[in-house]
Structures are given as structure tokens and as C-alpha cells.
Scaffold this motif. Structure first.
Motif, PDB file in Angstrom:
ATOM      1  N   UNK A 172      19.773  16.950 102.493  1.00 26.65           N
ATOM      2  CA  UNK A 172      20.912  17.271 103.357  1.00 26.65           C
ATOM      3  C   UNK A 172      21.350  16.041 104.144  1.00 26.65           C
ATOM      4  N   UNK A 173      20.356  15.331 104.688  1.00 30.79           N
ATOM      5  CA  UNK A 173      20.682  14.116 105.460  1.00 30.79           C
ATOM      6  C   UNK A 173      21.344  13.077 104.554  1.00 30.79           C
ATOM      7  N   UNK A 174      20.780  12.977 103.353  1.00 32.52           N
ATOM      8  CA  UNK A 174      21.329  12.006 102.399  1.00 32.52           C
ATOM      9  C   UNK A 174      22.786  12.350 102.095  1.00 32.52           C
ATOM     10  N   UNK A 175      23.040  13.631 101.870  1.00 34.85           N
ATOM     11  CA  UNK A 175      24.399  14.057 101.520  1.00 34.85           C
ATOM     12  C   UNK A 175      25.358  13.814 102.680  1.00 34.85           C
ATOM     13  N   UNK A 176      24.881  14.072 103.898  1.00 37.95           N
ATOM     14  CA  UNK A 176      25.756  13.868 105.055  1.00 37.95           C
ATOM     15  C   UNK A 176      26.136  12.397 105.192  1.00 37.95           C
TER      16      UNK A 176
END
Lengths: 153, 116, 257
Positions: free
Chosen positions: C250-254
Motif C-alpha cells: 500500500x505504501x509503495x503504491x501510494x
């Protein structure tokens, strides 16, 4: 997809997306075609509508003779898919859905989303429609007229 | 014949929190036997459970695995758990969020064994 | 303890709702007392969860502690609450700069300068980023799944974002499985929608034949993560591992989407 009645389009579009049906014909019990998806020739639609309405009528008659109430949907299952003939009430009338589906979906999915579509059509139908009674002798001319409109002829 | 199926779904619904339990024709996606709380329509459950199983089966097959044995879908407001009995038959349950999932899994496994 | 810290601590003890925690946390951070700074910041955040400055303070402390992911989360929340929060923009610029993503760092700094155009430290930072502009090419983005074996991150159209999956015969099946996952994702969404179960949170299954376990988790509304476990892996443990990987994804995608 082509529809004579614009308020049918949205429910039918959703049904097609959810059910993955290949061919769909919506008609009145007298064979007047309301909408179709997947047919390419008016001749096919004419034959299918006439036969579908006749099957539903004869099944209803069979139920009456057997005192079996309503027999509900008619399903034909083949090796590569199936055909569902499903009558549903719309106001005072009975409409019929004829759906041809393949192995990428199932009878259950088609039935579930057909029920949803029928409900949406009932909700979307103009409340004060005064549909003209289609008499038996008008059957052929009604069918021809609706086919011309569906296929833009 | 139907008594056997009815007994199976009745046993599943004895697990606390089960809202609906069905034996499903996995090919047609239709209900074979069911026991549901009032107001719960088992037809969509059967159709969707069969469809989900088919999709997961396809995924496992491209990776070289066999068909799924137990499937558990966890959602915000409940759980869907299903156990294929054979390529033609599934047992399925929908529950609330508080259900004991271990007990449910055992109940579905037991149901599948009784139907094999 | 300096007089200032003493005074602010006393005031906070007397009135726990005081916003003095913002100053106290920052002073502690600047003095390198990061554990105390974090305790003050998080206690303040509990009282003022909608205060962008509180999230910004947590971001600064976390960043100093080397906790980049947590700092990123805090600054992202601050920006959600106040899209023009200069401190959060500066913080995100710093993280981007540290990762070598100069374009993103520059974008955040310019946004921060548009809010506080006279801030000399922001101007200096921007100048520094621009000086590094000769090396504008982005470094390889880290994998969204870090080193997790047998996992895939895929979007709703079957595009593979990261990870790799080997089939039972050892061959790479990542692409074909990614294509199938898209259909599974749609189906899971449809099941929960029509059965009125709310959003789906996870899907686990035991694979026939191999006995392996598979767990799907949705890091975001438009992506799904598949994590495979060896036969015998406890279902709950695999679900926890998948959750951790999903949080990382999720952090990577954000950051990169």
C-alpha cells in the motif's frame, strides 16, 4: 444491444455485464420484440421470438391442464451452454426473456441477474403506460414492425 | 434423497452466526438444498459461490495446483466459506463477523464427507 | 532537563489538552530525545487526530528515528487533512530526495514554497534538489513486496506490479496467474456486493494436490496481493504475513502510482 424502449436499456446493459449472456431477446408474450442483444439477422430474431413465445405459451397451457399453477422458467441445457426462457409480469402483461448462455457463466448466475433485471424493468417502466392490446391477428404485423425498428430497416 | 441434503445444511446452521447454508450444484450454480434466515435469498449465494469457485479453480490450474479444497472469503460484515465436495457439488455458508471459523470449517468438512 | 522543557511538561501535565505538546515534541526531537518526542507526539495525536500539525510532528520524529514508512504515512495523513500543509510537503520531499526520486522531491518542495514563499530553508532545499538534477534518472524502484517469495501484486486489469510466482513444476507463472487474479478480484467484489457483506478483506484457500495455501488481500480498492504458503502453514499466520505485505504494498503504491 438495441431496444425499442429506452428505459429497458440500462437494466439490460447491467444484465449483460453481470450474466455474460451471449444472446438476449426481450419480448412480450405476443412475440413483440422489445430489445435484443447478439442477434445479427432479423430473420433469426423473428424465428426465435415466435418460437420462444410459443414455448412459453404451451408450457403455460401444460401447467394449466396439469393444474400445476405456474411452471416458471423453461431451461434447456446443452453440452456447450443453455437457453433460458423466463416469463415475468410487467403491469398487466407478461414479458418474456430468452437468454442463450455459454460455459463461461452458469444457469444460476443468469437466473439471479435476470431476476434483478426484471425488477429494474418493472421499476423503470412508465407507470401509466396504456399499451395497446396486441390481438392475435396483429401478431405478425407487430413483429415485423418491431424488427424493422430493432434492425434499423 | 433430499433429506440427506437437508440434514447436511441443518448441521451447518447449528454453528453460531450462520445466516445461510446451501448445498450447491457447482456447474449450474443453483441451490440443491438450503437453510437460510428469513429474508435471505439463497439463489444469489449459490450462483456466486459456484462462480467464485470456478474462477479460483482456473487460477490454481494455471499454476499447476489441483482444485481448491476450502475457500474462505472474509468481508467487512461477514464471512463466506465454501467446501467443494466434488466437481459437481459445493457446500457453502454465509455467516456474521463473530462466527467461530474453526468450527465452521469443521462443519463444512463434515458436511462434504457426508455427501461424498 | 532545560527550563523550557520543564515548563512545557508542567503545563502539559496541568492541562493535557494543551497544544503545547507540539512545541514540546519538536524541542525534544531537536535535542535528539526521540523516544520522549515520539511519546509526546503520539499522546497529542490521540487527543487531536484531525490536527495536521500533530501528524506532521509524528512524521518528523519518525523520520529522525529512521522509520521512513511510518513517517510517510504520517505526512500523507497530514496532507489529507490539509493539502497545503508546508511541513508535510517538506517532509515528503525529504523522503523522496532520500530515495533519489528528485522529480517528486522537487514537486513537493515547489508545492511547499507556493504555501510559504519566503521560507529560506525551503528555497535552499529546492536549490539542492535542482543541483542534483543532473542525475535526474530515477533509481530502480524497490519492489513493493520486498523479499517475500511466492507473492504477486496485481491490479484489477491484471497488470503485474511486483513479485514472482512459481508454479508446482517450478516454472514462472506470474503473468498467467496475474491475468486470472483480475477475474478473481472482480468476482470477490461482486460476491460481497450482492450478498451485502461490505468490502472484502481477504480470501484464503487450500490448494488441491499440492496442499499449498493461498491468501489474497486487497492493499487498495484497485489492487490485490496474492501470497502463497507452503503446505502446513497455519492459515492465520499466512493471513498475517499477507496483511504485512499488503501494508508494505500500500505504501509503495501510494508513492509510485
Amino acid at each position: 444491444m438495441r431496444a425499442l424502449e429506452p428505459w429497458v436499456e440500462s437494466p439490460l446493459t447491467e444484465f449483460l455485464a453481470e450474466s455474460s449472456a451471449r444472446l438476449v431477446l426481450l419480448m412480450t408474450s405476443s412475440g413483440q420484440v422489445i430489445a435484443q442483444h447478439g442477434f445479427t439477422r432479423s430473420l433469426d430474431v423473428m424465428s426465435v421470438a415466435a418460437l420462444g413465445a410459443a414455448i412459453v405459451a404451451s408450457t403455460g397451457e401444460l401447467a394449466r391442464v396439469m393444474d400445476a399453477g405456474s411452471l416458471g422458467h423453461v431451461v434447456h441445457q446443452g453440452k456447450h451452454g443453455g437457453v433460458l426462457l423466463a416469463p415475468f409480469p410487467l403491469g398487466e402483461k407478461i414479458w418474456i426473456g430468452l437468454i442463450v448462455f455459454g460455459q463461461d457463466t452458469s444457469l444460476g448466475l443468469v437466473q439471479v441477474f435476470f431476476h434483478t433485471m426484471a425488477k429494474q424493468i418493472r421499476e423503470a417502466a412508465p407507470g401509466s403506460r396504456s399499451d395497446e392490446q396486441i390481438l392475435a391477428e396483429q401478431f405478425e404485423s407487430e413483429l415485423d414492425r418491431s424488427l424493422r425498428r430493432l434492425f434499423g430497416r | 434423497m433430499s433429506n440427506r441434503y437437508d440434514a447436511v445444511v441443518a448441521a451447518i446452521t447449528r454453528v453460531g452466526g450462520v445466516r445461510s447454508a446451501c448445498v450447491v450444484d457447482a456447474i449450474d450454480g443453483i441451490v440443491v438444498a438450503e437453510s437460510s434466515m428469513v429474508g435471505t435469498d439463497p439463489a444469489p449465494l449459490a450462483a456466486l459461490a459456484a462462480s467464485l469457485t470456478r474462477k479460483l479453480d482456473g487460477l490454481l490450474s494455471v499454476a499447476g495446483h489441483g482444485p481448491p479444497r476450502v475457500i474462505h472469503l472474509e468481508a467487512e460484515l461477514g464471512h463466506l466459506m465454501l467446501k467443494p465436495v466434488s466437481p459437481e457439488l459445493l457446500v457453502v455458508a454465509v455467516t456474521d463477523t463473530e462466527t467461530n471459523l474453526g468450527l465452521l470449517r469443521l462443519a463444512l468438512t463434515d458436511a462434504a464427507e457426508r455427501l461424498e | 532537563m532545560s527550563d523550557d522543557i520543564q515548563r512545557m511538561t508542567t503545563e502539559l501535565a496541568r492541562n493535557p489538552r494543551s497544544l503545547i505538546f507540539l512545541t514540546l515534541g519538536e524541542v525534544l526531537r531537536q535535542r535528539g530525545q526521540l523516544t520522549a518526542a515520539l511519546a509526546v507526539a503520539e499522546a497529542g495525536l490521540l487527543r487531536y487526530p484531525s490536527l495536521p500539525d500533530a501528524h506532521d510532528l509524528v512524521g518528523r520524529v519518525r523520520s529522525d528515528r529512521g522509520e521512513g514508512d511510518e513517517a510517510f504515512d504520517a505526512w500523507t495523513v497530514a496532507l489529507r487533512l490539509n493539502p497545503a500543509h508546508a511541513g508535510a510537503l517538506r517532509g515528503l520531499a525529504f523522503l523522496a530526495f532520500r530515495e533519489g526520486d528528485l522529480e517528486r522531491a522537487e514537486r513537493h518542495l515547489r508545492a511547499a514554497l507556493s504555501v510559504t514563499p519566503d521560507d529560506p530553508s525551503l528555497r535552499n532545499a529546492l536549490q539542492k534538489v535542482i543541483q542534483h538534477g543532473g542525475q535526474r534518472t530515477l533509481p530502480d524502484r524497490p519492489s513493493p513486496l520486498r523479499d517475500r517469495e511466492q507473492s504477486l501484486l496485481v491490479d484489477g486489469r491484471g497488470r503485474l506490479f511486483g513479485g514472482r510466482l512459481r508454479g508446482v513444476d517450478g516454472g514462472d507463472v506470474s503473468e498467467v496467474v496475474a491475468a486470472e487474479i483480475a477475474g478473481v478480484m472482480r468476482e470477490a467484489g461482486r460476491v460481497t456486493r450482492i450478498l451485502a457483506l461490505g468490502a472484502w478483506r481477504g480470501l484464503s484457500m487450500e490448494c488441491g494436490g499440492s496442499g499449498a495455501l493461498a491468501h489474497f488481500a486487497p492493499p487498495t480498492d484497485s489492487t490485490v496481493l496474492l501470497v502463497m504458503g507452503e503446505p502446513g502453514t497455519p492459515v492465520g499466520r499466512l493471513a498475517l504475513e499477507a496483511e504485512a505485505s499488503a501494508a508494505s504494498a500500500r505504501r509503495w503504491l501510494e508513492r509510485y502510482q
